[in-house]
Design a protein around this motif. Structure first.
Motif, PDB file in Angstrom:
ATOM      1  N   THR A 137      -5.990  43.263 -58.591  1.00  0.00           N
ATOM      2  CA  THR A 137      -6.694  44.237 -58.274  1.00  0.00           C
ATOM      3  C   THR A 137      -6.846  44.139 -56.456  1.00  0.00           C
ATOM      4  O   THR A 137      -7.010  43.422 -56.033  1.00  0.00           O
ATOM      5  CB  THR A 137      -7.862  44.720 -58.595  1.00  0.00           C
ATOM      6  N   LEU A 138      -5.653  44.640 -56.188  1.00  0.00           N
ATOM      7  CA  LEU A 138      -5.931  44.638 -54.207  1.00  0.00           C
ATOM      8  C   LEU A 138      -6.281  45.360 -53.820  1.00  0.00           C
ATOM      9  O   LEU A 138      -6.662  46.785 -53.795  1.00  0.00           O
ATOM     10  CB  LEU A 138      -3.655  44.888 -53.897  1.00  0.00           C
ATOM     11  N   SER A 139      -7.305  44.795 -52.532  1.00  0.00           N
ATOM     12  CA  SER A 139      -8.080  45.850 -51.933  1.00  0.00           C
ATOM     13  C   SER A 139      -7.168  46.565 -50.551  1.00  0.00           C
ATOM     14  O   SER A 139      -5.632  45.790 -50.564  1.00  0.00           O
ATOM     15  CB  SER A 139      -8.901  45.344 -50.743  1.00  0.00           C
ATOM     16  N   LYS A 140      -7.422  47.516 -49.942  1.00  0.00           N
ATOM     17  CA  LYS A 140      -6.775  47.852 -48.634  1.00  0.00           C
ATOM     18  C   LYS A 140      -6.395  46.902 -48.407  1.00  0.00           C
ATOM     19  O   LYS A 140      -5.076  46.891 -47.317  1.00  0.00           O
ATOM     20  CB  LYS A 140      -7.769  49.120 -48.265  1.00  0.00           C
ATOM     21  N   ASP A 141      -6.725  45.761 -47.457  1.00  0.00           N
ATOM     22  CA  ASP A 141      -6.651  45.267 -46.050  1.00  0.00           C
ATOM     23  C   ASP A 141      -5.976  44.222 -47.196  1.00  0.00           C
ATOM     24  O   ASP A 141      -4.455  44.159 -46.319  1.00  0.00           O
ATOM     25  CB  ASP A 141      -8.043  44.471 -46.415  1.00  0.00           C
TER      26      ASP A 141
END
Length: 603
Positions: A137-141
């Motif tokens: 899962t990727l964060s916005k950053d």
């Protein structure tokens, strides 16, 4: 000769015209009819299949129905963002060394591993990372950092994560198997099937109406054509996927999971029922399992809340009920316990015995000598009848016939019946009845049955079938089906309201003056029954520790059953401690609910 030649030319034109007509009709047939027909063995039409051969896709959402708790909090499903890596050449990897090094850090891996995995790909894949069960899962950053790299073979896509990569005590929910949701799309959609729990028992209802898939056009070299936009295919049916509302309270479920972890509970189960209707509010099984990474051989996926185990002294509820119903003793009768029963190799748990002791006190102190004597007076039939009236020796979970097209629906997967006497035992033998009467020998009870027996007593002998399935809704929120409550009036030989009332009072004594006295200072006034069953595991003597009961006594709200398995002999009854902690958790949440929102839990 000229006439013959003319005839040949004429016939040639006729044949050519016929052939052209056949081709024209065939093309029209394909365009107007066959393009809408499905390819044999596939869900796709001829036109769709031809397009698929020039595209590669990723399944973002299987379209499977989702589960919520009783308040609508999601138990499955959740939108996350993940990276999709499309095939690259060795030259592309080498030419983008700096970018690849930065990408590896963003994806929480090293550049060498990233190149090895990416370089071997022949089809696009969601990035998992090393030994990960689900896509990262990727964060916005992280998303912004990847976009700044301007790597054409890396795409960021939304992804439906069904469970989340975590340990859980919700084995009743189960897991799915088959081709993974994030697998490549070739010619047909992935076949996802429920393998255990509600995922299995409701599988036919929640399979959905098709997946959400994103297609990327590729050239003959299997490379993405950057100038062409991807296409998303998703079902347009407003009624699907279905939403299944369970009776479980997620906050209570998660709170109990946490406290069992803190308590160091290794094996066993905790079941909490709503005393008003026997609905399952929480069911925690230990050890925990990860529904995204199942190891079949370790058995952690099995729901111990519905597996039958030796009950020990909680089974004395059955013996006491049978004795009271048939008038075989009174509260005035006096027994003498010196620690040994004198036959059948039976002794009391208290060294030296309880001395002179009455029936009511014998229940509070869980005296084996008292209940051995009572068991000898009972017939096997009397004991069986009392056990059945409390829900032992049978499945107790809610079930329905002809439910939305299913001939029979039993939401609780693999619920065990338990036993009173085994088929091989001679129940006419006094020794068999004595051992059974104190919850040993062949007696076996599930934590769900134990909690439901408490609800049955609170309802004056009326037995209710615990639900875990409450409602099924369409995707638009419209109610499709309600799982109506099921109750059984006491049959002949059942438990009367008077007997139920007496046993509930005796359970109060257990906490006030007996084996559960450590629970006297909890937030609620509690009542219950302790139990310790001697078992043998891998050749070693071990104990199953139980505590079952209800609270608050003044206005019963919850019935609780705690089973801690595989404990060392003579160790402290951990089940009693956890029972008290669960009751405190429930008291705190009830208090917070009333003071915070002005409303109590749903009926």
């Amino acid at each position: 000769m000229r006439l013959v030649r003319n005839r040949r030319i004429k016939y040639g034109w006729i044949i050519l015209t016929v052939l052209l007509m056949i081709v024209t009709v065939r093309l029209a047939w394909v365009q107007l009819v066959m393009k809408h027909q499905r390819v044999p063995g596939s869900r796709h039409t001829m036109v769709e299949a031809s397009l698929i051969q020039r595209e590669r896709g990723i399944v973002l959402d299987s379209g499977r129905g989702h589960f919520t708790d009783r308040h609508g909090q999601a138990l499955t499903g959740g939108l996350t963002w993940a990276a999709v890596l499309f095939p690259v050449t060795e030259k592309e990897l080498n030419d983008s060394k700096t970018q690849i090094d930065r990408l590896a850090k963003i994806l929480r891996t090293d550049a060498k591993h990233l190149k090895q995995v990416w370089g071997k790909q022949r089809e696009p894949q969601l990035w998992h990372g090393k030994n990960a069960a689900i896509p990262l899962t990727l964060s916005k950053d992280q998303i912004l950092q990847i976009q700044e790299l301007h790597l054409p073979k890396v795409k960021i896509l939304p992804y439906e994560q069904r469970y989340g990569n975590r340990q859980s005590g919700m084995q009743w929910l189960g897991f799915v198997s088959g081709q993974r949701k994030e697998s490549l799309f070739y010619q047909d959609e992935p076949e996802i099937t429920g393998t255990s729990g509600l995922e299995k028992t409701l599988d036919a209802l929640i399979r959905g109406d098709g997946s959400t898939i994103v297609y990327y056009p590729v050239n003959s070299g299997n490379e993405v054509i950057q100038d062409l936009k991807p296409m998303v295919k998703a079902p347009s049916n407003p009624y699907y996927p279905l939403r299944v509302v369970t009776t479980v309270d997620a906050k209570i479920q998660q709170g109990i999971e946490q406290l069992t972890e803190t308590a160091g509970m290794k094996e066993g189960a905790v079941v909490v029922l709503d005393t008003r209707n026997a609905d399952i509010v929480a069911m925690v099984s230990r050890p925990f399992y990860n529904p995204e990474s199942i190891q079949p051989e370790d058995g952690a996926w099995e729901n111990r809340g519905i597996k039958a185990k030796a009950p020990g002294s909680i089974f004395k509820l059955v013996t006491a009920a049978a004795v009271l119903e048939h008038g075989l003793s009174t509260e005035d009768e006096v027994f003498h316990c010196d620690g040994e029963y004198g036959k059948f190799g039976l002794s009391c748990w208290k060294e030296g015995g309880h001395g002179t002791i009455g029936l009511r006190e014998g229940f509070a102190e869980s005296c084996n000598v008292v209940f051995a004597a009572l068991s000898e007076r009972l017939t096997a039939s009397q004991m069986q009848s009392a056990a059945a009236a409390l829900g032992f020796g049978q499945t107790v979970g809610w079930e329905a016939r002809d439910f939305l097209g299913l001939p029979t629906l039993r939401p609780l997967d693999l619920e065990q019946k338990g036993t009173v006497f085994s088929d091989k035992a001679d129940a006419g033998d006094a020794g068999v009845r004595v051992q059974t009467g104190i919850g040993q020998r062949d007696a076996a009870v599930t934590p769900l049955q134990a909690a439901n027996a408490v609800v049955t007593l609170l309802h004056g002998g009326v037995k209710t079938r615990p639900r875990i399935l409450k409602q099924i809704h369409y995707a638009n929120g419209q109610l499709l089906k309600e799982a109506n409550l099921l109750a059984e009036r006491p049959a002949k030989g059942g438990i009367s309201r008077r007997t139920s009332s007496i046993l509930l009072e005796w359970m109060e004594d257990v906490v006030q003056d007996g084996t559960g006295s450590s629970l006297k200072d909890r937030k609620w006034k509690l009542a219950g029954k302790s139990g310790t069953a001697q078992v043998t595991i891998k050749g070693r003597p071990r104990n199953n520790q139980w505590f079952i009961g209800y609270g608050p006594v003044e206005q019963p709200r919850y019935a609780i059953a705690v089973l801690v398995e595989n404990r060392s002999p003579n160790s402290r009854n951990q089940a009693t401690d956890i029972f008290g902690q669960v009751a405190d958790l429930l008291a705190s949440l009830e208090s917070g609910s009333k003071s915070g929102s002005g409303s109590s839990s749903e009926s």
